[in-house]
Design an enzyme around this catalytic site. Structure first.
Site, short mmCIF file in Angstrom:
data_model
loop_
_atom_site.label_atom_id
_atom_site.label_comp_id
_atom_site.label_asym_id
_atom_site.label_seq_id
_atom_site.Cartn_x
_atom_site.Cartn_y
_atom_site.Cartn_z
N HIS A 223 45.43 44.10 13.98
CA HIS A 223 45.09 45.18 13.04
C HIS A 223 45.98 45.08 11.81
CE1 HIS A 223 48.63 46.81 15.10
NE2 HIS A 223 48.84 47.51 14.00
N ASP A 225 47.98 47.79 9.05
CA ASP A 225 48.34 49.21 8.97
C ASP A 225 47.72 49.79 7.70
OD1 ASP A 225 49.84 48.77 11.25
OD2 ASP A 225 51.75 48.61 10.19
N HIS A 280 48.54 41.92 12.30
CA HIS A 280 49.54 41.74 13.36
C HIS A 280 49.02 42.27 14.68
CE1 HIS A 280 50.33 45.58 11.29
NE2 HIS A 280 50.87 46.03 12.42
N ARG A 290 58.33 47.19 26.66
CA ARG A 290 58.70 47.03 25.25
C ARG A 290 58.51 48.38 24.56
NH1 ARG A 290 56.47 45.60 20.26
NH2 ARG A 290 57.97 44.42 19.04
#
Ligand SMILES: C=C1C[C@]23C[C@@]1(O)CC[C@H]2[C@@]12CCC[C@@](C)(C(=O)O1)[C@H]2[C@@H]3C(=O)O
Ligand SMILES: O=C(O)CCC(=O)C(=O)O
Ligand SMILES: [Fe+2]
Length: 342
Positions: A223, A225, A280, A290
């Site tokens: 995607h 941002d 990313h 994570r």
């Protein structure tokens, strides 16, 4: 009398179905459910090159940042002035939240027509499979209500840390934006003409639990941002990958104390496509959870983003308000930019 639209209001205009909000209980599954099993991928990685690392104290910082935005759309920032203990406190408060039992987290679930709270990524409806991810979104003054639902008697530290974190990130994002403007030769007068009084921003806490079959799961699907810029703090676990034209997917290796800064769609538009809005994604891990905290920095929601066109160039996009662009992304993340192409 003129009214202003808040960032939450812009998102609240695009309700989601509950099955695109509610995460599974990651603790109760010991194998990867079909719903979360993605086709095997044969993407190429390049581990020999790495994202630029920039020291904010460098005398040539504006030039270095400008070049990184142009060539990569992303860089890692060191000596940024955000205290390390604030980063660690924010990370440990995020861990405290995601460690709560699923039924407790669901008390702060994002409402179908809501923008803030616990839930899965907004882009979920655009993919066939679910991501191995849970998130918590903070915008405006929503934090206290949700935090009280999570910890009726023990929410003060969470609220204090997240408020301080957002204030510091806002100052850093302002500073980075000024440096990027400088690198684009945007004069103070031009910046003033934009008439961006203040900013609108959101903080997204992300958790990618350890996963029984990491090769078939996806933490966050590819995607871009929506933001002007995003400032990301990640824990020491690798997982973020960025797509670089003519190279392919490149892993962002966590650098202790560094923040990852990436160009979002709005700076891509403002720079008249000189800066790539970096694509990313996030991979997951079998052993360790994570965590990341993404600060999305935008101009005010009612302001208009107008491409800066150098002489001899043509505008690649028409002017668009932040609110309208959010709406275009909510309808179709892939087509939003092509809707405003000139
Ligand atoms: C302000 C926002 C940006 C975001 C949507 C949101 O309302 C809060 C979550 C953000 C996030 C995080 C994960 C990836 C992303 C595409 C998503 O689905 O939710 C981004 C959104 C965005 O940048 O558009
Ligand atoms: O977790 C990460 O490294 C990236 C998170 C992200 O891309 C986002 O929140 O938009
Ligand atoms: Fe992102």
């Amino acid at each position: 009398m003129s009214t202003t639209t808040t960032l939450s209001e812009a998102y609240r205009e695009h309700p989601l179905h509950p099955h695109h909000i509610i995460p599974i209980d990651f603790n109760s599954v010991c194998s990867l459910p079909e719903s979360h099993k993605w086709p095997k991928s044969d993407d190429l990685y390049d581990n020999k090159i790495s994202v630029p690392v920039i020291d904010l104290r460098d005398p040539r910082v504006a030039q270095l940042i400008g070049r990184a935005c142009e060539k990569w759309g992303v860089f890692q920032l060191i000596y940024h002035g955000i205290p390390l203990n604030l980063l660690k406190d924010a990370e440990s408060e995020a861990r405290r939240l995601f460690s709560l039992p699923s039924r407790q987290k669901l008390k702060a679930l994002r409402a179908p027509a809501g923008a803030t709270g616990y839930g899965i990524a907004r882009i979920t409806p655009f993919f066939d499979k679910y991501m191995w991810h849970e998130g918590f979104t903070i915008m405006g003054t929503s934090i206290h209500d949700h935090a009280k639902q999570l910890w009726p008697h023990n929410h003060a530290k969470f609220c204090d840390v997240m408020e301080t974190y957002q204030k510091k990130m806002n100052i850093l994002a302002d500073q980075l934006t000024q440096l990027i403007f400088k690198s684009l030769d945007i004069s103070e007068e031009q910046a003033e003409e934009m008439n961006w009084v203040g900013s609108s921003s959101a903080l997204q806490l992300n958790s990618y639990p350890s996963c029984p079959e990491p090769n078939r799961a996806v933490g966050l699907a590819p995607h871009t941002d929506t933001s002007l810029i995003t400032i990301l703090h990640e824990n020491s676990i690798a997982g973020l990958q960025i797509f670089k034209q003519e190279v392919g997917w490149v892993s962002v290796k966590p650098v202790d104390g560094a923040l990852v800064v990436n160009v979002g769609d709005l700076f891509h538009i403002l720079s008249n496509a000189r800066f790539p809005n970096v694509l990313h994604r996030v991979s997951v891990n079998q052993k360790r959870q994570r965590l990341s905290l993404a600060y999305f920095y935008n101009p005010p929601t009612d302001s208009t983003v107008v491409p800066i066109v150098k002489s001899g160039q043509v505008a690649r996009y028409r002017p668009v308000t932040v609110k309208e662009f959010i709406s275009l992304k909510a309808k179709s993340p892939e087509k939003a930019l092509s809707c405003i192409k000139t």
